[in-house]
Design an enzyme around this catalytic site. Structure first.
Site, PDB file in Angstrom:
ATOM      1  N   ASP A   1       0.840  -1.198   0.000  1.00 60.60           N
ATOM      2  CA  ASP A   1       0.000   0.000   0.000  1.00 60.60           C
ATOM      3  C   ASP A   1       0.883   1.258   0.000  1.00 60.60           C
ATOM      4  OD1 ASP A   1      -2.508   1.587   0.425  1.00 60.60           O
ATOM      5  OD2 ASP A   1      -1.576   1.980   2.358  1.00 60.60           O
TER       6      ASP A   1
ATOM      7  N   GLU B   1      -1.848  -5.444  -3.772  1.00 60.59           N
ATOM      8  CA  GLU B   1      -0.929  -4.680  -2.922  1.00 60.59           C
ATOM      9  C   GLU B   1       0.210  -5.560  -2.419  1.00 60.59           C
ATOM     10  OE1 GLU B   1      -3.510  -1.015  -1.079  1.00 60.59           O
ATOM     11  OE2 GLU B   1      -3.526  -2.892   0.044  1.00 60.59           O
TER      12      GLU B   1
END
Length: 232
Positions: A50, A122
């Site tokens: 992220d 991610e």
């Protein structure tokens, strides 16, 4: 899916890993790890991925769109770095097929769940970063997100149709919005959902998808289109 085939996964994501276990961990859901001892799963990688994604997209926007203000760039980035766009990338890479999940999670439609696929994207980004470094990862991210970035810049993207519909309908006060599951069909690993959106007890749109969330988004998208036609 059957045995986790590293070569097949590498071909799908377009990266040959030096450290194969990073790729395996990136595509292992916690539900699978809970049933198999000593299996690394992807939540920590997702946390890192992220941050790497945010940095790479932020830097790209900062360097390439000098005429945009901080506020504009923040809005554009929020359209690019969100669950829906990550889910779209994951679908293109066919990650739902490769993710290792528990049998129970699979039976409840886990392979098609937007959040599980988005988290895996991610985690994959983090695995690439750890294996290949930041420059390689940056090129990989921009290459895969280019179309989404261009649409976001043109403001030609509404990834969250449910929020957009709510904003449109509630401009003149509170409105009742209800999403109703009409039916679902198909085998557990490929279940299709059909949903309608009810506004003040009147159906305004219908949608379908391979998760309830996707079906609701598509119902909201159709409702927005119907609203536009009504207002023309």
């Amino acid at each position: 899916m059957g045995k986790f085939n590293i070569k097949e996964v590498e071909e799908a994501v377009g990266v040959t890993f030096n450290e194969k276990n990073l790729l395996k961990a990136a595509l292992t859901h916690s539900s699978y790890a809970n049933q198999h001892k000593d299996q690394e799963y992807n939540e920590r990688l997702e946390f890192l991925g992220d941050a790497v994604l945010q940095l790479c997209i932020t830097e790209y926007l900062f360097l390439n769109y000098k005429e945009k203000s901080e506020g504009e760039l923040t809005k554009i980035r929020s359209l690019i770095v969100c669950e829906n766009s990550l889910y779209e990338i994951g679908k293109k890479l066919d990650l739902g097929y490769f993710i290792r999940i528990s049998r129970g999670e699979e039976l409840t439609g886990g392979r098609e769940r937007a959040s599980i696929t988005a988290d895996a994207v991610e985690a994959l980004i983090a695995a690439i970063y750890l294996d290949k470094g930041i420059e390689y990862t940056k090129d990989y991210i921009i290459g895969h997100f280019k179309e989404i970035i261009e649409k976001a810049i043109k403001n030609d993207i509404v990834l969250d149709y449910k929020t957009k519909l709510q904003e449109e309908l509630q401009k003149s006060g509170e409105v009742s919005i209800v999403y109703e599951l009409l039916k679902y069909e198909g085998p557990p690993h490929r279940r299709k959902f059909y949903t309608s959106v009810i506004i003040e007890n009147k159906e305004l749109g219908r949608g379908e998808g391979y998760s309830k969330k996707e079906a609701e988004q598509n119902a909201a998208k159709e409702a927005l289109r119907n609203l536009e036609e009504r207002n023309e």
